[in-house]
Design an enzyme around this catalytic site. Structure first.
Site, mmCIF file in Angstrom:
data_model
loop_
_atom_site.group_PDB
_atom_site.id
_atom_site.type_symbol
_atom_site.label_atom_id
_atom_site.label_comp_id
_atom_site.label_asym_id
_atom_site.label_seq_id
_atom_site.Cartn_x
_atom_site.Cartn_y
_atom_site.Cartn_z
ATOM 1 N N GLU A 1 0.151 2.426 7.504
ATOM 2 C CA GLU A 1 -0.144 3.631 8.179
ATOM 3 C C GLU A 1 -1.082 2.974 9.446
ATOM 4 O O GLU A 1 -2.241 2.877 9.114
ATOM 5 C CB GLU A 1 -0.476 4.837 7.753
ATOM 6 C CG GLU A 1 0.467 5.514 6.550
ATOM 7 C CD GLU A 1 -0.193 6.739 6.082
ATOM 8 O OE1 GLU A 1 -0.996 7.274 6.573
ATOM 9 O OE2 GLU A 1 0.401 7.178 5.007
ATOM 10 N N GLU B 1 -1.882 6.981 -1.064
ATOM 11 C CA GLU B 1 -3.128 6.897 -0.991
ATOM 12 C C GLU B 1 -3.982 7.467 -2.254
ATOM 13 O O GLU B 1 -4.574 8.601 -2.333
ATOM 14 C CB GLU B 1 -3.698 7.848 0.319
ATOM 15 C CG GLU B 1 -3.395 7.394 1.615
ATOM 16 C CD GLU B 1 -3.738 8.279 2.753
ATOM 17 O OE1 GLU B 1 -3.682 7.695 3.982
ATOM 18 O OE2 GLU B 1 -3.964 9.346 2.536
#
Length: 668
Positions: free
Chosen positions: A310, A142
């Site tokens: 995810e 991320e």
């Protein structure tokens, strides 16, 4: 199409691994992602490396025929490093260091940290680059999460000054580009140029930075470039030792967004893109249309299938939890991803962790590790994916409509929002939703993309373009394309300064209009009428004077009643529409239907709220996904006779779909 799971074997006793692997196999989980936060395990001290733990994990998954996405662990520098080398820390916009204790506290321009990262990545890639369990690599985790793209430390100041010198060459050119004569901000050398920390006029309550807007935009560009350089260094190291594809997991424009990274540019260095999709969690609940839009963005960054790295699989949050996914939603969200171009969906996480910050972030399994309702739903989904993958390849919608997304414009809009409540990504979403409701796929493009394959290109609030981008848009229209421009398009230069030309600036000839006056809709609403029916505007009204354009809509109140709100201009072989105001959802839906009818694009007679329809192809087969996001059953009309690939029933006339359920209809 297949499913996977994010797994943390280091969190559990080794005796548990076998149980987990057997349960994964039962669910047809094909791939696990591991290692993204494991720096301290690889290197517990500066001069001590240990790999035996990862050797054991990779060999274990190889034995159980589960492939691995192996991550580089640069998201979490260890304590020994931050203690000995505090220069790796980021500074926030107020100049305060982001201290140890969470994650992502490193500066992308710290040479110390970049060297540590490259060194460890090289050792990992050299050891595991040819390991048979490793299917792919993930860089960091991320990137830019939690406002960490933009650092305001001295390291960044020096790098930024070098970046500016490379871009402008002389300080005189920078001063001219920035208009530093305003407020006596003239610089005598690049060494004097500041980084735009919070200044005397900084006001978070009113979204006011106060720094020079050209300086801010360049700093945002520089910060994005810094992240991309950091990622590329790890990618290049991996490529020396491995031929396996490399990705990084993005965030996007929904409730967990705001990275400040140009994803189009970052994607150029990746073999495929992936993203993290949380729909209902502590920080908000995303509409199904918003999630669909985010999938479309990911599909568009490389114009190829993507992964969800995810995917939410339980109630989640840090200090509080969002709702538990209603029965059927995990399966439905998986099919929504596949319908919109994902070929792999990886659930976060396998099992809820009993310790650490994310104790409340539930996975497929609860803390007890026992099979439960969510696991049963994943078992069903995995079995269906396994069966479908035998006859279908990676599916992807084919879009004839595109929306222009410009990160330069996005950043500029965030600096100066024009009017209260204007938000660029929400404005783009408002144009995506009508096509979502009509079951018509949309791609996202840059102003410099080849647009020839699209019947309609929409450029909402495209603030700035360079000469080549302007020429490309003109060429698209000239050769027969249909282009829709809106208010706040073409009015700034690439330095984030207002143009001296009459609005819409560089697009005046293309649009065939002039706008000598505009009315920001601050605490007011203005009505209009046109081919879209009756419309209401609560953001902005351009008072349009047609030059070569034809009026298709007019305002019906205020001092500009009767003046044009919407026009169309014939340009070469194509048409250019100019929408001078925002429209409410109903009016915008009608306007998009009008455009489709003009282009002879098939539009359904009606749609059902909460039902998403996506027609896809793998190049050989055509499959229509019909997804019911409602908490109640629906009956959806059909135009043809279909074979339902999930139930194996023939569907004719209508198909009945239960709450949070999906139908896959074979169009062949």
């Amino acid at each position: 199409m297949r499913i996977g799971v994010d797994y943390y074997p280091e969190h559990w006793e080794k005796e548990r691994w076998k149980i987990d692997a057997e349960m994964m196999a039962k669910a047809n989980i094909k791939v696990v992602r591991i290692g993204e936060f494991a720096w301290s395990l690889y290197k517990p001290e500066e001069n001590r490396l240990q790999f035996q733990w990862m050797d054991e994990i990779l060999d274990f998954f190889r034995e159980h025929n589960i492939s691995v996405v192996l991550c580089t662990p640069s998201a979490t520098p260890p304590k020994w490093m931050t203690d000995k080398y505090p220069d790796i820390y980021q500074d926030d916009i107020h100049g305060n260091p982001k201290i140890f204790g969470t994650r992502k506290h490193y500066c992308f321009n710290s040479e110390t940290y970049r060297n540590f990262t490259s060194s460890l990545v090289e050792k990992i890639a050299k050891r595991y680059g040819q390991h048979p369990a490793v299917e792919a690599w993930q860089i960091d985790n991320e990137l830019g999460w939690a406002n960490t793209t933009r650092c305001y430390c001295e390291k960044c100041r020096k790098e930024f000054q070098h970046w500016l010198k490379t871009k402008y060459g002389t300080i005189e050119k920078l001063n001219k580009a920035y208009g530093t004569v305003f407020w006596s901000q003239i610089y005598n050398s690049f060494e004097q140029v500041i980084i735009p920390k919070a200044g005397a006029c900084y006001d978070t309550c009113h979204d006011t930075q106060g720094q020079n807007p050209a300086l801010l935009l360049d700093y945002y560009r520089f910060s994005s470039d810094s992240v991309i350089r950091f990622a590329k260094e790890s990618i290049d190291v991996i490529k020396k030792f491995s031929d396996k594809p490399v990705t990084s997991n993005f965030l996007d424009a929904a409730v967990n967004s705001g990275t400040g990274i140009d994803y189009f540019k970052l994607s150029e260095n990746l073999d495929f893109v992936s993203w993290d999709n949380y729909i209902e969690f502590q920080w908000g609940i995303a509409e199904a249309a918003t999630v669909s839009r985010d999938h479309a963005l990911l599909r568009s960054y490389k114009k190829q299938p993507f992964w969800v790295m995810e995917q939410q699989s339980g109630p989640c949050g840090w200090s509080k939890m969002g709702p538990a996914p209603t029965p059927g939603k995990l399966r439905l969200w998986t099919y929504q991803a596949v319908a919109n171009g994902a070929d792999t969906v990886v659930y976060f996480r396998w099992r809820a962790c009993p310790f650490g910050t994310e104790q409340y972030w539930h996975g497929i399994l609860n803390h007890d590790g026992k099979p439960n309702r969510r696991y049963d739903e994943i078992v069903q989904t995995g079995a269906e994916m396994e069966q479908l993958s035998k006859s279908l390849g990676a599916l992807k919608p084919t879009a004839k409509i595109a929306i222009v997304k410009s990160f330069d414009s996005e950043w500029s809009h965030s600096i100066h929002k024009h009017v209260e409540n204007f938000q660029y990504d929400q404005f783009l979403l408002s144009f995506y939703k009508p096509f979502y409701n009509m079951g018509m796929p949309v791609d996202f493009v840059t102003p410099y993309d080849d647009l020839s394959e699209y019947s309609l290109v929409i450029a909402p609030a495209l603030l700035m373009v360079n000469e080549q981008e302007k020429n490309d848009l003109e060429s698209y229209a000239n050769q027969g394309g249909t282009l829709l421009l809106t208010f706040r398009s073409g009015v700034k230069d690439k330095n984030n300064n207002m143009l001296k030309e009459t609005v819409p600036g560089v697009f005046s000839e293309l649009a065939g209009v002039q706008v000598e006056e505009y009315d920001p809709q601050f605490q007011k609403v203005t009505s209009s009428s046109g081919v879209y029916g009756k419309g209401l505007s609560n953001l902005w009204c351009d008072i349009i004077e047609p030059v070569t354009a034809k009026t298709l809509g007019v305002y019906t109140q205020d001092y500009y009643a009767g003046k044009s709100s919407l026009t169309v201009n014939h340009f070469g072989k194509g048409d250019v529409y100019y929408l001078g105001c925002d429209l409410d959802d109903s009016a915008l839906q009608q306007f998009m239907k009008y455009l489709c009818s003009q282009l002879k694009l098939t539009v359904p007679l009606y749609s059902i709220d909460g039902v998403e329809k996506v027609e896809t192809t793998d190049g050989k087969h055509r499959v229509l996904f019909v997804m019911n996001h409602n908490p109640y059953p629906v009956i959806v009309p059909l135009n043809y006779i279909y074979q339902n690939m999930l139930t194996h029933n023939q569907e004719q006339g209508t198909v009945s779909i239960a709450a949070n359920d999906v139908a896959l209809l074979n169009l062949d």
